[in-house]
Each structure stands twice: as C-alpha cells, then as structure tokens.
Write a protein that holds these residues in place. Structure first.
Motif, short mmCIF file in Angstrom:
data_model
loop_
_atom_site.label_atom_id
_atom_site.label_comp_id
_atom_site.label_asym_id
_atom_site.label_seq_id
_atom_site.Cartn_x
_atom_site.Cartn_y
_atom_site.Cartn_z
N TYR A 70 0.82 -1.21 0.00
CA TYR A 70 0.00 0.00 0.00
C TYR A 70 0.86 1.27 0.00
O TYR A 70 0.58 2.22 -0.74
CB TYR A 70 -0.95 -0.01 1.20
CG TYR A 70 -1.75 -1.28 1.25
CD1 TYR A 70 -2.78 -1.51 0.36
CD2 TYR A 70 -1.45 -2.28 2.17
CE1 TYR A 70 -3.51 -2.69 0.37
CE2 TYR A 70 -2.17 -3.46 2.21
CZ TYR A 70 -3.20 -3.67 1.31
OH TYR A 70 -3.90 -4.83 1.32
N THR A 71 1.87 1.30 0.82
CA THR A 71 2.74 2.47 0.84
C THR A 71 3.59 2.55 -0.42
O THR A 71 3.90 3.64 -0.89
CB THR A 71 3.65 2.47 2.09
OG1 THR A 71 4.37 1.24 2.14
CG2 THR A 71 2.84 2.65 3.36
N ALA A 94 -4.12 3.51 -8.56
CA ALA A 94 -3.53 3.13 -7.27
C ALA A 94 -4.61 2.72 -6.28
O ALA A 94 -4.45 1.75 -5.53
CB ALA A 94 -2.71 4.29 -6.70
N HIS A 95 -5.73 3.43 -6.28
CA HIS A 95 -6.82 3.07 -5.38
C HIS A 95 -7.38 1.70 -5.73
O HIS A 95 -7.62 0.87 -4.84
CB HIS A 95 -7.94 4.12 -5.47
CG HIS A 95 -9.16 3.75 -4.69
ND1 HIS A 95 -9.22 3.88 -3.33
CD2 HIS A 95 -10.34 3.24 -5.09
CE1 HIS A 95 -10.40 3.46 -2.92
NE2 HIS A 95 -11.11 3.08 -3.97
N LEU A 143 -1.35 -5.03 5.99
CA LEU A 143 -0.60 -3.80 6.16
C LEU A 143 0.67 -4.09 6.95
O LEU A 143 0.75 -5.10 7.66
CB LEU A 143 -1.43 -2.77 6.93
CG LEU A 143 -2.40 -1.92 6.11
CD1 LEU A 143 -3.59 -2.71 5.67
CD2 LEU A 143 -2.83 -0.73 6.93
N ALA A 145 -4.91 -0.97 -4.67
CA ALA A 145 -4.90 -1.14 -3.22
C ALA A 145 -6.13 -1.90 -2.76
O ALA A 145 -6.05 -2.78 -1.88
CB ALA A 145 -4.82 0.22 -2.52
N ARG A 146 -7.26 -1.60 -3.34
CA ARG A 146 -8.50 -2.31 -2.97
C ARG A 146 -8.41 -3.78 -3.35
O ARG A 146 -8.81 -4.66 -2.57
CB ARG A 146 -9.68 -1.64 -3.65
CG ARG A 146 -11.01 -2.18 -3.25
CD ARG A 146 -12.12 -1.32 -3.86
NE ARG A 146 -13.39 -1.96 -3.73
CZ ARG A 146 -14.22 -1.75 -2.73
NH1 ARG A 146 -13.88 -0.90 -1.78
NH2 ARG A 146 -15.38 -2.36 -2.69
N ASP A 192 -6.58 0.58 9.64
CA ASP A 192 -7.00 -0.12 8.43
C ASP A 192 -8.45 0.27 8.15
O ASP A 192 -9.39 -0.41 8.58
CB ASP A 192 -6.86 -1.63 8.61
CG ASP A 192 -7.10 -2.40 7.32
OD1 ASP A 192 -7.46 -1.76 6.31
OD2 ASP A 192 -6.92 -3.63 7.33
N HIS A 196 -6.09 -5.51 -0.94
CA HIS A 196 -6.73 -5.70 0.37
C HIS A 196 -7.71 -6.87 0.32
O HIS A 196 -7.74 -7.70 1.23
CB HIS A 196 -7.45 -4.42 0.79
CG HIS A 196 -7.85 -4.41 2.22
ND1 HIS A 196 -9.05 -4.88 2.65
CD2 HIS A 196 -7.18 -4.00 3.33
CE1 HIS A 196 -9.13 -4.76 3.96
NE2 HIS A 196 -8.00 -4.22 4.40
N MET A 248 2.55 1.61 -3.42
CA MET A 248 1.66 2.16 -4.45
C MET A 248 1.48 3.66 -4.26
O MET A 248 1.39 4.41 -5.23
CB MET A 248 0.30 1.47 -4.40
CG MET A 248 0.28 0.19 -5.17
SD MET A 248 -1.36 -0.45 -5.33
CE MET A 248 -1.59 -1.13 -3.71
N HIS A 249 1.41 4.09 -3.01
CA HIS A 249 1.27 5.52 -2.74
C HIS A 249 2.48 6.29 -3.27
O HIS A 249 2.34 7.32 -3.93
CB HIS A 249 1.10 5.74 -1.23
CG HIS A 249 0.96 7.17 -0.86
ND1 HIS A 249 -0.20 7.88 -1.06
CD2 HIS A 249 1.84 8.04 -0.31
CE1 HIS A 249 -0.03 9.11 -0.65
NE2 HIS A 249 1.20 9.24 -0.19
#
Length: 118
Positions: A35-36, A84-85, A98, A88-89, A105, A92, A38-39
């Motif tokens: 996640y980080t 990216a969203h 994470l 991430a989804r 979360d 998840h 991708m950010h």
C-alpha cells in the motif's frame, strides 16, 4: 537572454522531476508494504512525470507540443490515483496485510460495518 531563462526553467523542472521519479523508485524499493509502495509510485511518479512533460513542452517552444504535454499531465493526474486506489483495494481483498507500523485499516473497518448492516 530569454533563451537562457527558458533553459534554466527547463533544467530546474527536469532536475526536480528526476528527483521526484527517483524518490518514487526509492519508495517502491524501501517502503514496507504494497500500500505504501503504491502511494509512493502514484504520487511522486505523477509529479515527476508531470514536471518532465512540462519541461519538454516548454523546451519545444511550440504551443501544440506544450498542449500535448499538458494533456499527458492531465491524463497522469486523472488516472494514477484511480489506478492506485483500485490496486490497493484489490490487494486488500486478496488478503495482503498492512505493515506492522500501520495503525489504521480503514478498509477493514468499512468491511466490518458493511457486514453488520446486512
């Protein structure tokens, strides 16, 4: 004189864009979870690419080329955060956890709230 000013502006934009792209690559390698990473890739990569596109458009001294560079920047700004969203989804939902340093979360909490409503 104007040529020197434009060359300096282009040089500053190229170097700044290169720094942002380097930081995005560094973030992909060094950050703890998907996640980080991708950010870092979406935010810093978009800024770096945008600065480099604007530098190319300014360097060309042609309004048509500058408008194409601007259109490319708009495309990056509109698509990178959405991609990216969605990634991430999907990560998840696939069960990627994470990093331990993450404290919140929100997606898990939202899924629990939705499950209680049903």
């Amino acid at each position: 004189m104007l040529d020197i000013v434009l060359a300096l502006i282009v040089a500053v934009m190229l170097v700044s864009g290169g720094i942002f792209v380097f930081l995005a690559a560094l973030g992909i390698v060094r950050l703890p979870d998907v996640y980080t990473r991708m950010h870092a890739a979406s935010k810093a990569g978009t800024v770096g690419s945008g600065l480099m596109l604007f530098a190319a458009g300014i360097h060309a001294l042609d309004i048509a080329i500058f408008m194409r560079a601007f259109a490319g920047f708009v495309f990056f700004v509109l698509t990178a955060p959405v991609a990216a969203h969605l990634l991430a989804r999907a990560a998840h939902k696939a069960g990627y956890r994470l990093a331990r340093v993450s404290v919140v979360d929100d997606m898990r909490d939202a899924e629990r709230r939705d499950a209680k409503k049903r």
